[in-house]
Design a protein around this motif. Structure first.
Motif, PDB file in Angstrom:
ATOM      1  N   LEU A  98      10.893  45.251  62.065  1.00  0.00           N
ATOM      2  CA  LEU A  98      12.271  45.255  61.552  1.00  0.00           C
ATOM      3  C   LEU A  98      13.175  44.246  62.252  1.00  0.00           C
ATOM      4  CD1 LEU A  98      12.922  49.011  60.747  1.00  0.00           C
ATOM      5  CD2 LEU A  98      12.574  47.133  59.178  1.00  0.00           C
ATOM      6  N   PRO A  99      13.164  44.127  63.601  1.00  0.00           N
ATOM      7  CA  PRO A  99      14.014  43.108  64.225  1.00  0.00           C
ATOM      8  C   PRO A  99      13.631  41.683  63.825  1.00  0.00           C
ATOM      9  CG  PRO A  99      13.331  44.714  65.851  1.00  0.00           C
ATOM     10  CD  PRO A  99      12.569  44.989  64.602  1.00  0.00           C
ATOM     11  N   GLU A 100      12.348  41.432  63.654  1.00  0.00           N
ATOM     12  CA  GLU A 100      11.910  40.109  63.213  1.00  0.00           C
ATOM     13  C   GLU A 100      12.415  39.815  61.806  1.00  0.00           C
ATOM     14  OE1 GLU A 100       7.672  39.823  63.544  1.00  0.00           O
ATOM     15  OE2 GLU A 100       7.675  40.548  65.608  1.00  0.00           O
ATOM     16  N   MET A 101      12.342  40.822  60.948  1.00  0.00           N
ATOM     17  CA  MET A 101      12.827  40.642  59.578  1.00  0.00           C
ATOM     18  C   MET A 101      14.338  40.406  59.568  1.00  0.00           C
ATOM     19  SD  MET A 101      10.480  43.501  57.641  1.00  0.00           S
ATOM     20  CE  MET A 101      11.504  43.529  56.219  1.00  0.00           C
ATOM     21  N   ALA A 102      15.070  41.099  60.409  1.00  0.00           N
ATOM     22  CA  ALA A 102      16.518  40.921  60.479  1.00  0.00           C
ATOM     23  C   ALA A 102      16.863  39.519  60.984  1.00  0.00           C
ATOM     24  CB  ALA A 102      17.136  41.982  61.386  1.00  0.00           C
ATOM     25  N   ARG A 103      16.114  39.018  61.966  1.00  0.00           N
ATOM     26  CA  ARG A 103      16.344  37.654  62.474  1.00  0.00           C
ATOM     27  C   ARG A 103      16.082  36.632  61.365  1.00  0.00           C
ATOM     28  NH1 ARG A 103      12.857  38.713  66.505  1.00  0.00           N
ATOM     29  NH2 ARG A 103      13.858  40.090  67.962  1.00  0.00           N
ATOM     30  N   GLY A 104      15.002  36.823  60.649  1.00  0.00           N
ATOM     31  CA  GLY A 104      14.673  35.905  59.543  1.00  0.00           C
ATOM     32  C   GLY A 104      15.737  35.911  58.463  1.00  0.00           C
ATOM     33  N   LEU A 105      16.231  37.108  58.168  1.00  0.00           N
ATOM     34  CA  LEU A 105      17.298  37.218  57.168  1.00  0.00           C
ATOM     35  C   LEU A 105      18.569  36.535  57.659  1.00  0.00           C
ATOM     36  CD1 LEU A 105      18.161  38.426  54.434  1.00  0.00           C
ATOM     37  CD2 LEU A 105      18.839  40.479  55.673  1.00  0.00           C
ATOM     38  N   GLY A 106      18.885  36.703  58.932  1.00  0.00           N
ATOM     39  CA  GLY A 106      20.072  36.058  59.505  1.00  0.00           C
ATOM     40  C   GLY A 106      19.965  34.545  59.471  1.00  0.00           C
ATOM     41  N   LYS A 107      18.781  34.016  59.802  1.00  0.00           N
ATOM     42  CA  LYS A 107      18.581  32.566  59.754  1.00  0.00           C
ATOM     43  C   LYS A 107      18.729  32.047  58.328  1.00  0.00           C
ATOM     44  CE  LYS A 107      15.497  32.091  63.717  1.00  0.00           C
ATOM     45  NZ  LYS A 107      14.128  31.762  64.155  1.00  0.00           N
ATOM     46  N   MET A 137      20.492  33.349  55.945  1.00  0.00           N
ATOM     47  CA  MET A 137      21.906  33.401  55.564  1.00  0.00           C
ATOM     48  C   MET A 137      22.680  32.234  56.177  1.00  0.00           C
ATOM     49  SD  MET A 137      22.203  35.817  53.456  1.00  0.00           S
ATOM     50  CE  MET A 137      23.960  35.992  53.378  1.00  0.00           C
ATOM     51  N   ARG A 138      22.377  31.881  57.429  1.00  0.00           N
ATOM     52  CA  ARG A 138      23.056  30.745  58.068  1.00  0.00           C
ATOM     53  C   ARG A 138      22.720  29.446  57.365  1.00  0.00           C
ATOM     54  NH1 ARG A 138      21.773  32.630  63.951  1.00  0.00           N
ATOM     55  NH2 ARG A 138      20.226  33.349  62.724  1.00  0.00           N
ATOM     56  N   ILE A 139      21.450  29.263  56.996  1.00  0.00           N
ATOM     57  CA  ILE A 139      21.044  28.050  56.288  1.00  0.00           C
ATOM     58  C   ILE A 139      21.752  27.965  54.942  1.00  0.00           C
ATOM     59  CG2 ILE A 139      19.093  26.928  55.147  1.00  0.00           C
ATOM     60  CD1 ILE A 139      17.328  27.986  57.426  1.00  0.00           C
ATOM     61  N   LEU A 140      21.791  29.071  54.242  1.00  0.00           N
ATOM     62  CA  LEU A 140      22.458  29.095  52.940  1.00  0.00           C
ATOM     63  C   LEU A 140      23.935  28.750  53.081  1.00  0.00           C
ATOM     64  CD1 LEU A 140      22.309  29.776  49.900  1.00  0.00           C
ATOM     65  CD2 LEU A 140      22.904  32.111  50.520  1.00  0.00           C
ATOM     66  N   LYS A 141      24.585  29.303  54.085  1.00  0.00           N
ATOM     67  CA  LYS A 141      26.003  29.053  54.311  1.00  0.00           C
ATOM     68  C   LYS A 141      26.252  27.583  54.644  1.00  0.00           C
ATOM     69  CE  LYS A 141      29.898  30.785  56.997  1.00  0.00           C
ATOM     70  NZ  LYS A 141      30.311  31.705  58.046  1.00  0.00           N
ATOM     71  N   SER A 142      25.413  26.999  55.500  1.00  0.00           N
ATOM     72  CA  SER A 142      25.609  25.596  55.870  1.00  0.00           C
ATOM     73  C   SER A 142      25.346  24.667  54.682  1.00  0.00           C
ATOM     74  CB  SER A 142      24.720  25.228  57.041  1.00  0.00           C
ATOM     75  OG  SER A 142      23.359  25.286  56.666  1.00  0.00           O
ATOM     76  N   GLU A 143      24.363  24.991  53.860  1.00  0.00           N
ATOM     77  CA  GLU A 143      24.068  24.162  52.693  1.00  0.00           C
ATOM     78  C   GLU A 143      25.193  24.218  51.662  1.00  0.00           C
ATOM     79  OE1 GLU A 143      21.587  21.987  52.119  1.00  0.00           O
ATOM     80  OE2 GLU A 143      20.926  22.357  54.168  1.00  0.00           O
ATOM     81  N   THR A 144      25.746  25.401  51.438  1.00  0.00           N
ATOM     82  CA  THR A 144      26.860  25.496  50.482  1.00  0.00           C
ATOM     83  C   THR A 144      28.079  24.757  51.010  1.00  0.00           C
ATOM     84  OG1 THR A 144      27.466  27.649  51.384  1.00  0.00           O
ATOM     85  CG2 THR A 144      26.100  27.645  49.411  1.00  0.00           C
ATOM     86  N   ALA A 145      28.319  24.819  52.318  1.00  0.00           N
ATOM     87  CA  ALA A 145      29.445  24.074  52.891  1.00  0.00           C
ATOM     88  C   ALA A 145      29.214  22.578  52.740  1.00  0.00           C
ATOM     89  CB  ALA A 145      29.624  24.445  54.364  1.00  0.00           C
TER      90      ALA A 145
END
Length: 103
Positions: A27-36, A38-46
């Motif tokens: 679960l912590p690994e999955m949460a880290r992957g999801l967080g990464k 989300m950050r990539i998606l946010k930076s690409e949209t910006a």
């Protein structure tokens, strides 16, 4: 129908199912992957927003753009002339069907 669709006990049941399915180590690994992700998606949209604003700014800086060409007007087709109906006894004559009235 679903006034309070997601209540606290629903969240607890979902967390329990996730822990049973994936285990507490994954679960912590999955949460880290999801967080990464989300950050990539946010930076690409910006970056796309900045690129779009930069393209819009350079279009105005180049000078006035050419006015859009007017499309040619659509010509209406000419109406199709329908042939006059043919009567079984022949065409209608201006002096009547039997011929001249003085005969």
């Amino acid at each position: 129908m679903l006034r309070n669709g997601l209540e606290p006990w629903h969240v607890l049941v979902m967390v329990a199912v996730l822990v049973l399915l994936f285990g507490s180590k994954k679960l912590p690994e999955m949460a880290r992957g999801l967080g990464k992700s989300m950050r990539i998606l946010k930076s690409e949209t910006a970056a796309l927003r900045e690129e779009g604003q930069a393209v819009g700014a350079t279009a105005h800086a180049d000078g006035p753009a050419e006015p859009p060409k007017q499309p040619e007007p659509v010509r209406q087709p000419e109406p199709v002339r329908q042939p006059e109906p043919v009567r079984p006894d022949g065409p209608v004559r201006p002096d009547g069907p039997a011929g001249p009235a003085g005969r």
